[in-house]
Design a protein around this motif. Structure first.
Motif, PDB file in Angstrom:
ATOM      1  N   ALA A 138      11.217  45.350  79.752  1.00  0.00           N
ATOM      2  CA  ALA A 138      11.671  46.196  80.747  1.00  0.00           C
ATOM      3  C   ALA A 138      12.603  47.142  80.149  1.00  0.00           C
ATOM      4  CB  ALA A 138      12.485  45.310  81.712  1.00  0.00           C
ATOM      5  N   ILE A 139      13.381  46.474  79.139  1.00  0.00           N
ATOM      6  CA  ILE A 139      14.481  47.464  78.292  1.00  0.00           C
ATOM      7  C   ILE A 139      13.743  48.505  77.451  1.00  0.00           C
ATOM      8  CG2 ILE A 139      15.773  47.117  76.504  1.00  0.00           C
ATOM      9  CD1 ILE A 139      16.882  44.304  77.508  1.00  0.00           C
ATOM     10  N   GLU A 140      12.295  48.110  76.857  1.00  0.00           N
ATOM     11  CA  GLU A 140      11.592  49.086  76.221  1.00  0.00           C
ATOM     12  C   GLU A 140      11.100  50.088  77.172  1.00  0.00           C
ATOM     13  OE1 GLU A 140       8.730  47.253  73.589  1.00  0.00           O
ATOM     14  OE2 GLU A 140      10.291  46.451  72.162  1.00  0.00           O
ATOM     15  N   ASN A 141      10.747  49.688  78.476  1.00  0.00           N
ATOM     16  CA  ASN A 141      10.327  50.565  79.158  1.00  0.00           C
ATOM     17  C   ASN A 141      10.825  51.043  80.511  1.00  0.00           C
ATOM     18  OD1 ASN A 141       6.887  50.735  78.538  1.00  0.00           O
ATOM     19  ND2 ASN A 141       7.979  48.632  78.025  1.00  0.00           N
ATOM     20  N   GLN A 142      11.990  51.592  80.351  1.00  0.00           N
ATOM     21  CA  GLN A 142      13.215  51.823  81.198  1.00  0.00           C
ATOM     22  C   GLN A 142      12.765  52.661  82.365  1.00  0.00           C
ATOM     23  OE1 GLN A 142      17.013  52.743  79.374  1.00  0.00           O
ATOM     24  NE2 GLN A 142      16.797  50.993  77.989  1.00  0.00           N
ATOM     25  N   GLN A 143      11.738  53.847  81.906  1.00  0.00           N
ATOM     26  CA  GLN A 143      11.354  54.692  82.787  1.00  0.00           C
ATOM     27  C   GLN A 143      10.608  53.971  84.028  1.00  0.00           C
ATOM     28  OE1 GLN A 143      10.064  54.033  79.759  1.00  0.00           O
ATOM     29  NE2 GLN A 143       7.955  53.770  80.092  1.00  0.00           N
ATOM     30  N   VAL A 286      -7.879  41.689  94.155  1.00  0.00           N
ATOM     31  CA  VAL A 286      -6.711  41.949  93.305  1.00  0.00           C
ATOM     32  C   VAL A 286      -7.051  41.944  91.744  1.00  0.00           C
ATOM     33  CG1 VAL A 286      -4.185  42.038  92.462  1.00  0.00           C
ATOM     34  CG2 VAL A 286      -4.789  41.252  94.972  1.00  0.00           C
ATOM     35  N   GLN A 287      -6.885  43.327  91.162  1.00  0.00           N
ATOM     36  CA  GLN A 287      -7.252  43.266  89.930  1.00  0.00           C
ATOM     37  C   GLN A 287      -5.911  43.267  88.806  1.00  0.00           C
ATOM     38  OE1 GLN A 287     -10.430  46.296  89.017  1.00  0.00           O
ATOM     39  NE2 GLN A 287     -10.095  47.175  91.057  1.00  0.00           N
ATOM     40  N   HIS A 288      -6.391  42.980  87.772  1.00  0.00           N
ATOM     41  CA  HIS A 288      -5.131  42.969  86.715  1.00  0.00           C
ATOM     42  C   HIS A 288      -5.527  43.755  85.502  1.00  0.00           C
ATOM     43  CE1 HIS A 288      -7.447  39.432  85.167  1.00  0.00           C
ATOM     44  NE2 HIS A 288      -6.744  39.596  84.211  1.00  0.00           N
ATOM     45  N   LEU A 289      -4.327  44.185  84.768  1.00  0.00           N
ATOM     46  CA  LEU A 289      -4.213  44.629  83.475  1.00  0.00           C
ATOM     47  C   LEU A 289      -3.455  43.981  82.600  1.00  0.00           C
ATOM     48  CD1 LEU A 289      -5.420  47.118  81.481  1.00  0.00           C
ATOM     49  CD2 LEU A 289      -3.606  48.433  82.482  1.00  0.00           C
ATOM     50  N   VAL A 290      -3.937  43.605  81.233  1.00  0.00           N
ATOM     51  CA  VAL A 290      -2.865  43.107  80.261  1.00  0.00           C
ATOM     52  C   VAL A 290      -1.965  44.040  79.799  1.00  0.00           C
ATOM     53  CG1 VAL A 290      -2.430  41.601  78.177  1.00  0.00           C
ATOM     54  CG2 VAL A 290      -4.189  41.076  80.011  1.00  0.00           C
ATOM     55  N   VAL A 291      -0.724  44.039  79.827  1.00  0.00           N
ATOM     56  CA  VAL A 291       0.026  44.896  79.350  1.00  0.00           C
ATOM     57  C   VAL A 291       0.725  44.530  77.896  1.00  0.00           C
ATOM     58  CG1 VAL A 291       2.262  46.028  79.804  1.00  0.00           C
ATOM     59  CG2 VAL A 291       0.742  45.552  81.757  1.00  0.00           C
ATOM     60  N   PRO A 292       0.579  45.449  77.019  1.00  0.00           N
ATOM     61  CA  PRO A 292       1.484  45.055  75.634  1.00  0.00           C
ATOM     62  C   PRO A 292       2.404  44.596  75.706  1.00  0.00           C
ATOM     63  CG  PRO A 292       0.240  47.365  75.652  1.00  0.00           C
ATOM     64  CD  PRO A 292      -0.089  46.712  77.169  1.00  0.00           C
ATOM     65  N   GLY A 293       3.025  43.682  74.981  1.00  0.00           N
ATOM     66  CA  GLY A 293       4.404  42.874  75.074  1.00  0.00           C
ATOM     67  C   GLY A 293       5.083  43.813  74.278  1.00  0.00           C
ATOM     68  N   PRO A 294       6.749  43.240  74.566  1.00  0.00           N
ATOM     69  CA  PRO A 294       7.775  44.103  73.831  1.00  0.00           C
ATOM     70  C   PRO A 294       7.661  43.929  72.238  1.00  0.00           C
ATOM     71  CG  PRO A 294       8.425  41.873  74.640  1.00  0.00           C
ATOM     72  CD  PRO A 294       7.136  42.319  75.260  1.00  0.00           C
ATOM     73  N   VAL A 295       8.097  44.903  71.677  1.00  0.00           N
ATOM     74  CA  VAL A 295       7.999  44.910  70.047  1.00  0.00           C
ATOM     75  C   VAL A 295       9.491  44.462  69.846  1.00  0.00           C
ATOM     76  CG1 VAL A 295       8.001  46.471  68.080  1.00  0.00           C
ATOM     77  CG2 VAL A 295       6.516  47.014  70.105  1.00  0.00           C
ATOM     78  N   THR A 296      10.643  45.160  70.113  1.00  0.00           N
ATOM     79  CA  THR A 296      11.773  44.872  69.613  1.00  0.00           C
ATOM     80  C   THR A 296      12.216  43.651  69.997  1.00  0.00           C
ATOM     81  OG1 THR A 296      12.433  47.273  69.983  1.00  0.00           O
ATOM     82  CG2 THR A 296      14.112  45.806  69.523  1.00  0.00           C
ATOM     83  N   CYS A 306       2.715  31.261  73.937  1.00  0.00           N
ATOM     84  CA  CYS A 306       1.674  32.237  74.385  1.00  0.00           C
ATOM     85  C   CYS A 306       2.108  32.503  75.808  1.00  0.00           C
ATOM     86  CB  CYS A 306       0.196  31.446  74.688  1.00  0.00           C
ATOM     87  SG  CYS A 306      -0.911  32.548  75.242  1.00  0.00           S
ATOM     88  N   ILE A 307       2.554  33.966  75.968  1.00  0.00           N
ATOM     89  CA  ILE A 307       3.383  34.491  76.987  1.00  0.00           C
ATOM     90  C   ILE A 307       2.223  36.080  77.147  1.00  0.00           C
ATOM     91  CG2 ILE A 307       5.165  35.775  78.244  1.00  0.00           C
ATOM     92  CD1 ILE A 307       7.005  34.160  76.203  1.00  0.00           C
ATOM     93  N   GLU A 308       2.098  36.104  78.391  1.00  0.00           N
ATOM     94  CA  GLU A 308       1.092  37.121  78.766  1.00  0.00           C
ATOM     95  C   GLU A 308       1.833  38.150  80.012  1.00  0.00           C
ATOM     96  OE1 GLU A 308      -3.269  37.595  78.686  1.00  0.00           O
ATOM     97  OE2 GLU A 308      -2.820  37.167  80.679  1.00  0.00           O
ATOM     98  N   LEU A 309       1.909  39.424  80.104  1.00  0.00           N
ATOM     99  CA  LEU A 309       2.215  40.053  81.057  1.00  0.00           C
ATOM    100  C   LEU A 309       1.079  41.068  81.670  1.00  0.00           C
ATOM    101  CD1 LEU A 309       4.501  41.509  82.467  1.00  0.00           C
ATOM    102  CD2 LEU A 309       4.927  43.354  80.763  1.00  0.00           C
TER     103      LEU A 309
END
Length: 314
Positions: A138-143, A286-296, A306-309
């Motif tokens: 969330a911090i990396e994707n504040q928008q 309901v479909q889902h899409l794996v979102v790339p995780g945080p970098v920082t 093993c954590i997935e968003l």
């Protein structure tokens, strides 16, 4: 006292940049009560540590290890260390303690959490790794969250919501949970991190009791949200059905505008349980899409977990 873990350059000069990096890393670990590799004494006197101290056991073990390292240097005894240990040894062990999480901005989120992983019949009184992972994302994707209304399922002790309010500036943030003990702790932590007007960094915050098995049909529309998030809610096979049903209801609700965006972060401890969750999502259309995780790396936690968003959509 010379820190036995200090780092010097080849010419014998202390590398101040390296020391600064170690000090920041140590503070993150110490205030969040994580395992330590270095033991700078100054952080024990940090303002946050004094106001929101880690558990008695953690402080005792830290001081004992620091004294052991100090004695190994053959330097003069440091009375301050022994006085601090004597003070801690005189304290009773508690069932709750403070944990503090340092943000990139230098801001600190301090929470009361249970010392035990399971207490009061729930695991919701501690911060779990998926919550830290989701918060970093969330911090990396504040928008994604800025000036929007956010609802969080299974808020637990409140780290994600409090940190998100401070860094992402949503218009409104709604915490939710169903366990009475968790809700009580959540209210305390939100109050601890709020201003006098009850807001967090100017964000309007609300706390709702939401039982996934019995959410009235008009409840979610009345809250009015643009984003729904949750962390570490896929752990018990017995609640997957009602969780999927609720998520499906949110995504398919008939109303003006687009359905809310839904993000779920999960630590995959049991692949069978997690795959069952995904299968039931598919069965509910309901479909889902794996979102790339945080970098920082903002918070200390096990990066090998093993954590997935995933983002849900219809």
């Amino acid at each position: 006292m010379m820190d036995p873990n200090s780092h010097q350059s080849p010419n014998g000069q202390i590398d101040s940049r390296r020391v600064e990096d170690i000090s920041l890393a140590f503070k993150k670990l110490f205030l969040a009560m994580c395992r330590l590799n270095v033991f700078p004494w100054d952080t024990y006197h940090h303002t946050v540590c004094r106001k929101y101290p880690p558990s008695v056991k953690y402080r005792r073990l830290f001081l004992q290890e620091l004294i052991k390292k100090h004695e190994a240097t053959a330097e003069e005894p440091l009375d301050e260390l022994y006085d601090a240990l004597s003070e801690v040894l005189g304290l009773e062990e508690e069932t709750i303690c403070y944990k503090s999480y340092l943000m990139l901005s230098g801001d600190v989120v301090s929470l009361t959490e249970s010392v035990a992983v399971i207490s009061e019949g729930t695991t919701g009184l501690v911060t779990w790794e998926a919550a830290l992972y989701l918060t970093e994302w969330a911090i990396e994707n504040q928008q994604v969250f800025s000036r929007r209304n956010v609802l969080e399922f299974g808020s637990g002790v409140g780290l994600t919501g409090i940190a998100l309010c401070r860094s992402c500036k949503p218009s409104k943030y709604v915490f939710s949970d169903c366990h009475h003990g968790v809700l009580k702790r959540l209210r305390e932590n939100v109050h601890l991190n709020s201003s006098a007007d009850g807001e967090i960094s100017g964000v309007s915050v609300h706390i709702e009791e939401l039982d996934w098995e019995s959410v009235p049909e008009d409840k979610l529309p009345s809250i009015g949200v643009d984003i729904v998030i949750a962390a570490d809610v896929v752990y018990d096979p017995s609640i997957i059905n009602c969780l999927v049903s609720l998520l499906s209801q949110i995504l398919k609700c008939a109303g003006p505008g687009s359905p809310p965006e839904v993000y779920i972060a999960s630590t995959i401890r049991n692949p069978e349980t997690y795959n069952s969750f995904k299968t039931q999502l598919t069965n509910a259309a309901v479909q889902h899409l794996v979102v790339p995780g945080p970098v920082t790396k903002v918070f200390p936690y096990n990066r090998k977990s093993c954590i997935e968003l995933i983002k849900l959509y219809v």
